[in-house]
Write a protein that holds these residues in place. Sequence first.
Motif, PDB file in Angstrom:
ATOM      1  N   GLU A  51       0.844  -1.373  -0.395  1.00  0.00           N
ATOM      2  CA  GLU A  51      -0.118   0.027  -0.017  1.00  0.00           C
ATOM      3  C   GLU A  51       0.983   1.315  -0.009  1.00  0.00           C
ATOM      4  OE1 GLU A  51      -2.942  -0.107   3.286  1.00  0.00           O
ATOM      5  OE2 GLU A  51      -3.346  -1.938   2.721  1.00  0.00           O
ATOM      6  N   ARG A  52       2.722   1.532   0.951  1.00  0.00           N
ATOM      7  CA  ARG A  52       2.898   2.185   1.262  1.00  0.00           C
ATOM      8  C   ARG A  52       3.452   2.432  -0.495  1.00  0.00           C
ATOM      9  NH1 ARG A  52       6.530   2.008   5.891  1.00  0.00           N
ATOM     10  NH2 ARG A  52       7.591   4.114   4.862  1.00  0.00           N
ATOM     11  N   LEU A  53       3.822   1.782  -1.235  1.00  0.00           N
ATOM     12  CA  LEU A  53       4.501   2.063  -2.421  1.00  0.00           C
ATOM     13  C   LEU A  53       3.652   1.993  -3.483  1.00  0.00           C
ATOM     14  CD1 LEU A  53       7.012   1.722  -4.223  1.00  0.00           C
ATOM     15  CD2 LEU A  53       6.629  -1.089  -4.487  1.00  0.00           C
ATOM     16  N   LEU A  54       2.856   2.137  -3.651  1.00  0.00           N
ATOM     17  CA  LEU A  54       1.654   1.555  -4.387  1.00  0.00           C
ATOM     18  C   LEU A  54       1.078   4.007  -4.002  1.00  0.00           C
ATOM     19  CD1 LEU A  54      -1.123  -0.207  -4.449  1.00  0.00           C
ATOM     20  CD2 LEU A  54       0.523  -0.259  -6.147  1.00  0.00           C
ATOM     21  N   GLU A  55       1.236   4.489  -2.216  1.00  0.00           N
ATOM     22  CA  GLU A  55       0.680   5.833  -2.948  1.00  0.00           C
ATOM     23  C   GLU A  55       2.067   6.263  -3.696  1.00  0.00           C
ATOM     24  OE1 GLU A  55       0.323   6.154   1.832  1.00  0.00           O
ATOM     25  OE2 GLU A  55      -1.603   4.657   1.319  1.00  0.00           O
ATOM     26  N   ALA A  56       3.059   5.982  -3.344  1.00  0.00           N
ATOM     27  CA  ALA A  56       4.526   6.705  -3.510  1.00  0.00           C
ATOM     28  C   ALA A  56       4.352   6.364  -4.497  1.00  0.00           C
ATOM     29  CB  ALA A  56       5.716   5.855  -2.944  1.00  0.00           C
ATOM     30  N   GLU A  57       4.336   5.942  -5.690  1.00  0.00           N
ATOM     31  CA  GLU A  57       4.524   6.032  -6.878  1.00  0.00           C
ATOM     32  C   GLU A  57       2.962   6.696  -7.130  1.00  0.00           C
ATOM     33  OE1 GLU A  57       3.237   1.958  -7.987  1.00  0.00           O
ATOM     34  OE2 GLU A  57       5.342   1.523  -7.830  1.00  0.00           O
ATOM     35  N   ALA A  58       1.765   6.684  -6.695  1.00  0.00           N
ATOM     36  CA  ALA A  58       0.911   7.899  -7.311  1.00  0.00           C
ATOM     37  C   ALA A  58       1.558   9.375  -6.942  1.00  0.00           C
ATOM     38  CB  ALA A  58      -0.141   7.694  -6.965  1.00  0.00           C
ATOM     39  N   ALA A  63       5.338  10.787 -14.591  1.00  0.00           N
ATOM     40  CA  ALA A  63       5.210  10.244 -14.411  1.00  0.00           C
ATOM     41  C   ALA A  63       5.968   9.419 -14.726  1.00  0.00           C
ATOM     42  CB  ALA A  63       4.033   9.348 -16.064  1.00  0.00           C
ATOM     43  N   ALA A  64       5.912   7.817 -14.236  1.00  0.00           N
ATOM     44  CA  ALA A  64       7.086   6.878 -14.462  1.00  0.00           C
ATOM     45  C   ALA A  64       7.941   6.700 -16.170  1.00  0.00           C
ATOM     46  CB  ALA A  64       7.538   5.644 -13.471  1.00  0.00           C
ATOM     47  N   ASN A  65       6.946   6.323 -16.979  1.00  0.00           N
ATOM     48  CA  ASN A  65       6.994   6.364 -18.398  1.00  0.00           C
ATOM     49  C   ASN A  65       7.348   7.000 -19.602  1.00  0.00           C
ATOM     50  OD1 ASN A  65       6.232   4.200 -17.287  1.00  0.00           O
ATOM     51  ND2 ASN A  65       4.733   3.932 -18.007  1.00  0.00           N
ATOM     52  N   GLU A  66       7.826   8.218 -18.829  1.00  0.00           N
ATOM     53  CA  GLU A  66       7.977   9.901 -19.333  1.00  0.00           C
ATOM     54  C   GLU A  66       9.186   9.414 -19.859  1.00  0.00           C
ATOM     55  OE1 GLU A  66       7.381  13.295 -18.003  1.00  0.00           O
ATOM     56  OE2 GLU A  66       4.716  12.705 -18.046  1.00  0.00           O
ATOM     57  N   PRO A  67       9.302   9.974 -21.351  1.00  0.00           N
ATOM     58  CA  PRO A  67      10.831   9.279 -21.991  1.00  0.00           C
ATOM     59  C   PRO A  67      11.401  10.920 -21.413  1.00  0.00           C
ATOM     60  CG  PRO A  67       8.907  10.125 -23.836  1.00  0.00           C
ATOM     61  CD  PRO A  67       8.221  10.091 -22.572  1.00  0.00           C
ATOM     62  N   PRO A  68      13.257  10.879 -21.203  1.00  0.00           N
ATOM     63  CA  PRO A  68      13.177  11.759 -20.957  1.00  0.00           C
ATOM     64  C   PRO A  68      13.557  13.278 -21.881  1.00  0.00           C
ATOM     65  CG  PRO A  68      14.913   9.886 -21.567  1.00  0.00           C
ATOM     66  CD  PRO A  68      13.472   9.834 -21.802  1.00  0.00           C
TER      67      PRO A  68
END
Length: 71
Positions: A51-58, A63-68
Amino acid sequence: MIDVKTLSDRIDVLETRLTFQDETIETLNKTITEQWLKIDALTRQVASLSERLLEAEANAPGAANEPPPHY
């Protein structure tokens, strides 16, 4: 015919085995109970960390998938 002494000796051996088996079963039961409690605690801890990981990612910036930016 089997005499009384032989039967008595066999009964004594069986009673000794039964006592040993009862003690072994009780020890195994205690061990399994302790392990179950540990597994339960670890399961709750993993769920909490998930749960903590999901909150941290949210709540992570960007976005994590954005290109540099140089693309």
